[in-house]
Design an enzyme around this catalytic site. Structure first.
Site, short mmCIF file in Angstrom:
data_model
loop_
_atom_site.label_atom_id
_atom_site.label_comp_id
_atom_site.label_asym_id
_atom_site.label_seq_id
_atom_site.Cartn_x
_atom_site.Cartn_y
_atom_site.Cartn_z
N ASP A 34 0.83 -1.21 0.00
CA ASP A 34 0.00 0.00 0.00
C ASP A 34 0.87 1.26 0.00
OD1 ASP A 34 0.91 -0.26 2.61
OD2 ASP A 34 -1.06 -0.71 3.45
N GLU A 36 -10.19 -1.01 4.14
CA GLU A 36 -10.84 -0.59 5.38
C GLU A 36 -12.16 -1.33 5.59
OE1 GLU A 36 -8.83 0.92 7.08
OE2 GLU A 36 -8.41 2.98 6.52
N ASN A 51 -8.45 -2.05 13.21
CA ASN A 51 -9.84 -2.05 12.75
C ASN A 51 -10.11 -3.23 11.79
OD1 ASN A 51 -8.44 -1.26 10.51
ND2 ASN A 51 -9.68 0.55 10.05
N HIS A 92 -8.31 -3.99 9.12
CA HIS A 92 -7.92 -3.81 7.71
C HIS A 92 -6.69 -4.64 7.36
CE1 HIS A 92 -5.20 0.01 8.43
NE2 HIS A 92 -4.56 -1.08 8.68
P1 PGA Z 1 1.26 -1.90 12.41
O1 PGA Z 1 0.13 -1.63 11.31
O2 PGA Z 1 2.10 -3.00 11.87
O3 PGA Z 1 2.01 -0.60 12.49
O4 PGA Z 1 0.55 -2.28 13.67
C1 PGA Z 1 -0.57 -2.70 10.74
C2 PGA Z 1 -1.67 -2.19 9.86
O5 PGA Z 1 -2.28 -1.16 10.20
O6 PGA Z 1 -1.96 -2.83 8.85
#
Ligand code: PGA
Length: 247
Positions: A65, A140, A133, A135
């Site tokens: 992403d 999302e 959340n 995702h």
């Molecule tokens: P993080 O993010 O590895 O910084 O916890 C994961 C994500 O939001 O996909």
């Protein structure tokens, strides 16, 4: 889905590196999707320290992403983060990476270009982190399980969690590119990395809650060959239950 429990973040990172190197050794010239975020940092550190890292030289990589609508040389691009934590320490040539141009004039065509690249290369291996959340990438809550690579509006929760990377919510771009859930589902092998007690609730929902667009990560249950590698803090709800299915 196979669930593997790691003792802690360091153990998870070591195991993730071993998993990835074995998966790559078993595939000719693999195409590998890799995430940014904090969770994979230990994986990348362990890969850089591993003598078998030469295996990465024959691979192609796709960045999961990227923010959209900021300059290429903006210090907040996930591309520059990825170069700093993965490409440079592992001496990976930039020609081996397919990533999004955050500043392109036609974002829909840019998303379609990366999707075409993924589908035409064939995705051998996909490594993912899990958002609080639910995702995957920036798919999302509400994302269709068949969604393709596209531009999305970040949810309030993602803006909040991403503000930890850049210091304040105001610093977080509001739009992003993400490989789609349908695109990710084409992967032959997937590794989901989950660390920390703050992810326990969403990991529980991912593994055992109802299949729902509201928890995009539940789509992983329909993917082929998925390994969930989580540390004890992230799995603590199951540990309390004394789940013997976890090795
Ligand atoms: P993080 O993010 O590895 O910084 O916890 C994961 C994500 O939001 O996909």
């Amino acid at each position: 889905m196979k669930v593997v429990v790691a003792e802690d973040y360091e153990d998870l990172s070591r195991r993730a590196a071993v998993w990835l190197l074995i998966a790559m050794a078993n595939t000719n010239n693999p195409t590998v999707i890799l995430p940014t975020g904090n969770t994979p940092l230990g994986l990348y550190r362990n890969l850089a320290a591993n003598p078998k890292r030469k295996l990465l030289e024959t691979a192609k990589f796709i960045q999961l992403d990227e923010y959209q609508g900021i300059a290429r040389n903006d210090s907040r691009t996930l591309g520059s983060w990825f170069r700093h934590v993965f490409m440079e320490p592992l001496s990976i040539d930039s020609t081996a990476l397919c990533s999004f141009d955050p500043s392109c004039h036609d974002p829909d065509e840019e998303a379609a270009r990366v999707d075409r690249f993924a589908m035409q290369s064939g995705i051998d291996i996909c490594v993912l982190g899990l958002g609080q959340n639910g995702h995957l990438g920036f798919n999302e809550p509400g994302s269709d399980f068949k969604s393709r690579t596209r531009v999305v509006e970040l949810s309030e929760e993602s803006i909040k969690s991403n503000s930890a990377y850049w210091g304040a919510k105001i610093q977080v771009p509001r739009r992003a590119f993400t490989l789609g859930l349908g695109t990710l589902s084409a992967s032959n092998q997937t590794l989901l990395l989950v660390s920390g007690a703050h992810k326990a609730r969403i990991l529980h929902a991912t593994l055992e809650g109802p299949l729902s667009h509201e928890v995009p990560a539940t789509c992983l249950r329909g993917f082929r060959d998925v390994t969930v590698l989580a540390d004890r803090s992230a799995l603590h709800y199951r540990m309390r239950l004394g789940d013997s299915a976890i090795p």
